[in-house]
Motif scaffolding. Structure first.
Motif, PDB file in Angstrom:
ATOM      1  N   LEU A 212       0.821  -1.207   0.000  1.00 29.95           N
ATOM      2  CA  LEU A 212       0.000   0.000   0.000  1.00 29.95           C
ATOM      3  C   LEU A 212       0.856   1.258   0.000  1.00 29.95           C
ATOM      4  CD1 LEU A 212      -2.710   1.412   0.116  1.00 29.95           C
ATOM      5  CD2 LEU A 212      -2.742   1.045   2.595  1.00 29.95           C
ATOM      6  N   ARG A 213       1.969   1.237   0.736  1.00 30.10           N
ATOM      7  CA  ARG A 213       2.856   2.405   0.771  1.00 30.10           C
ATOM      8  C   ARG A 213       3.424   2.702  -0.613  1.00 30.10           C
ATOM      9  NH1 ARG A 213       5.571   0.832   4.686  1.00 30.10           N
ATOM     10  NH2 ARG A 213       7.323  -0.153   3.611  1.00 30.10           N
ATOM     11  N   ARG A 214       3.887   1.652  -1.320  1.00 29.25           N
ATOM     12  CA  ARG A 214       4.427   1.856  -2.668  1.00 29.25           C
ATOM     13  C   ARG A 214       3.342   2.369  -3.612  1.00 29.25           C
ATOM     14  NH1 ARG A 214       7.313  -3.019  -1.488  1.00 29.25           N
ATOM     15  NH2 ARG A 214       5.722  -4.259  -2.560  1.00 29.25           N
ATOM     16  N   LEU A 215       2.144   1.839  -3.463  1.00 33.20           N
ATOM     17  CA  LEU A 215       1.044   2.247  -4.334  1.00 33.20           C
ATOM     18  C   LEU A 215       0.681   3.712  -4.105  1.00 33.20           C
ATOM     19  CD1 LEU A 215      -1.029   1.467  -6.452  1.00 33.20           C
ATOM     20  CD2 LEU A 215      -2.482   0.568  -4.619  1.00 33.20           C
ATOM     21  N   ARG A 216       0.648   4.129  -2.860  1.00 25.78           N
ATOM     22  CA  ARG A 216       0.342   5.538  -2.577  1.00 25.78           C
ATOM     23  C   ARG A 216       1.384   6.467  -3.199  1.00 25.78           C
ATOM     24  NH1 ARG A 216      -3.797   6.083   0.985  1.00 25.78           N
ATOM     25  NH2 ARG A 216      -4.079   4.511   2.636  1.00 25.78           N
ATOM     26  N   VAL A 217       2.654   6.076  -3.118  1.00 23.46           N
ATOM     27  CA  VAL A 217       3.724   6.900  -3.692  1.00 23.46           C
ATOM     28  C   VAL A 217       3.557   7.009  -5.204  1.00 23.46           C
ATOM     29  CG1 VAL A 217       6.206   7.027  -4.121  1.00 23.46           C
ATOM     30  CG2 VAL A 217       5.370   6.436  -1.843  1.00 23.46           C
ATOM     31  N   LYS A 218       3.270   5.893  -5.870  1.00 20.97           N
ATOM     32  CA  LYS A 218       3.082   5.904  -7.325  1.00 20.97           C
ATOM     33  C   LYS A 218       1.953   6.851  -7.724  1.00 20.97           C
ATOM     34  CE  LYS A 218       4.468   1.135  -8.456  1.00 20.97           C
ATOM     35  NZ  LYS A 218       3.972  -0.128  -9.059  1.00 20.97           N
ATOM     36  N   VAL A 219       0.820   6.731  -7.025  1.00 22.28           N
ATOM     37  CA  VAL A 219      -0.344   7.560  -7.367  1.00 22.28           C
ATOM     38  C   VAL A 219      -0.065   9.024  -7.059  1.00 22.28           C
ATOM     39  CG1 VAL A 219      -2.775   7.993  -6.838  1.00 22.28           C
ATOM     40  CG2 VAL A 219      -1.952   5.641  -7.067  1.00 22.28           C
ATOM     41  N   ARG A 220       0.647   9.289  -5.962  1.00 19.66           N
ATOM     42  CA  ARG A 220       0.984  10.665  -5.618  1.00 19.66           C
ATOM     43  C   ARG A 220       1.893  11.273  -6.676  1.00 19.66           C
ATOM     44  NH1 ARG A 220       3.137   9.787  -0.853  1.00 19.66           N
ATOM     45  NH2 ARG A 220       1.063   9.620   0.075  1.00 19.66           N
ATOM     46  N   ASP A 221       2.829  10.469  -7.198  1.00 22.43           N
ATOM     47  CA  ASP A 221       3.719  10.958  -8.251  1.00 22.43           C
ATOM     48  C   ASP A 221       2.955  11.290  -9.520  1.00 22.43           C
ATOM     49  OD1 ASP A 221       5.908  10.794  -6.646  1.00 22.43           O
ATOM     50  OD2 ASP A 221       6.731   8.985  -7.540  1.00 22.43           O
ATOM     51  N   ALA A 222       1.784  10.662  -9.702  1.00 22.67           N
ATOM     52  CA  ALA A 222       0.942  10.953 -10.871  1.00 22.67           C
ATOM     53  C   ALA A 222       0.024  12.139 -10.617  1.00 22.67           C
ATOM     54  CB  ALA A 222       0.113   9.720 -11.235  1.00 22.67           C
ATOM     55  N   GLY A 223       0.160  12.760  -9.445  1.00 19.01           N
ATOM     56  CA  GLY A 223      -0.600  13.974  -9.151  1.00 19.01           C
ATOM     57  C   GLY A 223      -1.919  13.753  -8.441  1.00 19.01           C
ATOM     58  N   MET A 224      -2.110  12.567  -7.846  1.00 18.38           N
ATOM     59  CA  MET A 224      -3.377  12.269  -7.183  1.00 18.38           C
ATOM     60  C   MET A 224      -3.107  11.676  -5.799  1.00 18.38           C
ATOM     61  SD  MET A 224      -5.838  13.038  -9.364  1.00 18.38           S
ATOM     62  CE  MET A 224      -7.253  12.104  -8.758  1.00 18.38           C
ATOM     63  N   ASP A 225      -4.159  11.645  -4.972  1.00 15.31           N
ATOM     64  CA  ASP A 225      -4.097  10.928  -3.701  1.00 15.31           C
ATOM     65  C   ASP A 225      -4.957   9.682  -3.820  1.00 15.31           C
ATOM     66  OD1 ASP A 225      -2.419  12.631  -2.199  1.00 15.31           O
ATOM     67  OD2 ASP A 225      -4.080  14.032  -1.897  1.00 15.31           O
ATOM     68  N   LEU A 226      -4.426   8.548  -3.392  1.00 14.38           N
ATOM     69  CA  LEU A 226      -5.155   7.288  -3.472  1.00 14.38           C
ATOM     70  C   LEU A 226      -6.205   7.236  -2.363  1.00 14.38           C
ATOM     71  CD1 LEU A 226      -5.177   4.485  -4.955  1.00 14.38           C
ATOM     72  CD2 LEU A 226      -3.784   3.653  -3.044  1.00 14.38           C
ATOM     73  N   PRO A 227      -7.502   7.108  -2.703  1.00 13.80           N
ATOM     74  CA  PRO A 227      -8.557   7.126  -1.680  1.00 13.80           C
ATOM     75  C   PRO A 227      -8.781   5.779  -1.003  1.00 13.80           C
ATOM     76  CG  PRO A 227      -9.577   7.005  -3.841  1.00 13.80           C
ATOM     77  CD  PRO A 227      -8.078   7.074  -4.077  1.00 13.80           C
ATOM     78  N   VAL A 228      -7.716   5.177  -0.514  1.00 15.92           N
ATOM     79  CA  VAL A 228      -7.817   3.950   0.270  1.00 15.92           C
ATOM     80  C   VAL A 228      -7.679   4.347   1.731  1.00 15.92           C
ATOM     81  CG1 VAL A 228      -6.750   1.745   0.846  1.00 15.92           C
ATOM     82  CG2 VAL A 228      -6.938   2.459  -1.536  1.00 15.92           C
ATOM     83  N   HIS A 229      -8.712   4.065   2.503  1.00 15.55           N
ATOM     84  CA  HIS A 229      -8.731   4.482   3.895  1.00 15.55           C
ATOM     85  C   HIS A 229      -8.632   3.279   4.829  1.00 15.55           C
ATOM     86  CE1 HIS A 229     -11.014   8.423   2.688  1.00 15.55           C
ATOM     87  NE2 HIS A 229      -9.774   8.352   2.238  1.00 15.55           N
ATOM     88  N   ALA A 230      -7.832   3.418   5.868  1.00 13.77           N
ATOM     89  CA  ALA A 230      -7.715   2.375   6.881  1.00 13.77           C
ATOM     90  C   ALA A 230      -8.805   2.543   7.924  1.00 13.77           C
ATOM     91  CB  ALA A 230      -6.339   2.444   7.538  1.00 13.77           C
ATOM     92  N   VAL A 231      -9.415   1.449   8.297  1.00  9.21           N
ATOM     93  CA  VAL A 231     -10.422   1.427   9.359  1.00  9.21           C
ATOM     94  C   VAL A 231      -9.809   0.678  10.537  1.00  9.21           C
ATOM     95  CG1 VAL A 231     -12.754   0.754  10.013  1.00  9.21           C
ATOM     96  CG2 VAL A 231     -12.262   1.409   7.635  1.00  9.21           C
ATOM     97  N   HIS A 232      -9.670   1.352  11.656  1.00  9.65           N
ATOM     98  CA  HIS A 232      -8.958   0.784  12.805  1.00  9.65           C
ATOM     99  C   HIS A 232      -9.533  -0.569  13.212  1.00  9.65           C
ATOM    100  CE1 HIS A 232      -6.615   0.564  16.436  1.00  9.65           C
ATOM    101  NE2 HIS A 232      -7.712   0.445  17.172  1.00  9.65           N
TER     102      HIS A 232
END
Length: 245
Positions: A212-232
């Protein structure tokens, strides 16, 4: 004497390089030269260090030696070709035709032999990065904006609503497909872990978090935020419309 080459500084600032070379002196010398020429360089000496760096940083170009102590540069090239859009330059002392052919077969964009001229390597990196950036911009322009995120299983990519395409690894794709199947409902860590092909799951397992961390970085580099939310204490859910095709 190490010297700085003239080039467009705006292009240089965008080029992030990972250098995989087990010879310490050569690694340090190349790292110093590339950094002096305004390239952002992370240098590692083996496959394990490469994997750790790839899990926390993003890169435009990988410069890879073939003879590494714990893996083969061919294996790294194959992995990068299948899971990323990183440009690949093989830099090796192996000059046989069969090695060159295999290098290109595994996805290398360039095959350079040692000893390498520093200026040649700098311009090879810059030119390859520029070509890949141009190809990526053309690809993005061809994708029509939508209101949904799209997981393209054939191209193994995630397309954001504005149309930016992000290359996915196999586990990243499985992770997103499993979330998409639940249409916004929360999916437990254990379910996601199994869907991604891991054999066993425990509360201490961090493979899911690394993906998930790598995926967030990839999407952020493309100019977006990945809308995957953690539920405790429950898992994760995708906050938005996501379609699998």
């Amino acid at each position: 004497m190490i010297q700085k080459l003239s080039a467009n500084s705006n292009v240089q600032a965008r080029v992030r390089v990972i250098l995989v070379e087990d010879d310490f002196d050569l690694r340090q010398g190349l790292t110093d030269f590339l950094r002096l020429n305004s390239l952002a360089v992370t240098s590692v000496g083996n496959g394990a260090e490469f994997n750790r760096a790839l899990g926390t940083e993003t890169f435009d170009i990988a410069v890879i030696d073939l003879n590494l102590p714990d893996t083969s540069g061919f294996e790294i090239a194959r992995f990068l070709t299948r899971t990323t859009n990183i440009g690949i330059i093989i830099l090796t002392a192996r000059t046989l035709r069969d090695d060159k052919v295999r290098g290109y077969a595994e996805g290398a964009n360039l095959y350079l032999t040692k000893p390498v001229d520093g200026e040649e390597l700098v311009f090879a990196i810059r030119n390859l990065a520029a070509r890949l950036k141009q190809a990526g911009e053309i690809s993005k322009a061809s994708v029509q904006p939508t209101t949904s995120w799209i997981v393209d299983r054939v191209a193994q990519s995630l397309i954001s609503p504005p149309g930016a395409a992000v290359k996915l690894s196999g586990r990243e794709a499985k992770f997103l497909v499993r979330l998409a199947e639940e249409k916004g409902r929360t999916v437990s860590r254990a379910e996601l872990f199994r869907a991604m092909g891991y054999q066993e799951w425990t509360a201490q397992t961090r493979g899911l978090d690394a993906v998930l961390r790598r995926l967030r970085v990839k999407v952020r580099d493309a100019g977006m935020d990945l809308p995957v939310h953690a539920v405790h204490a429950a898992g994760f859910h995708f906050a938005g419309e996501i379609i699998v095709k």
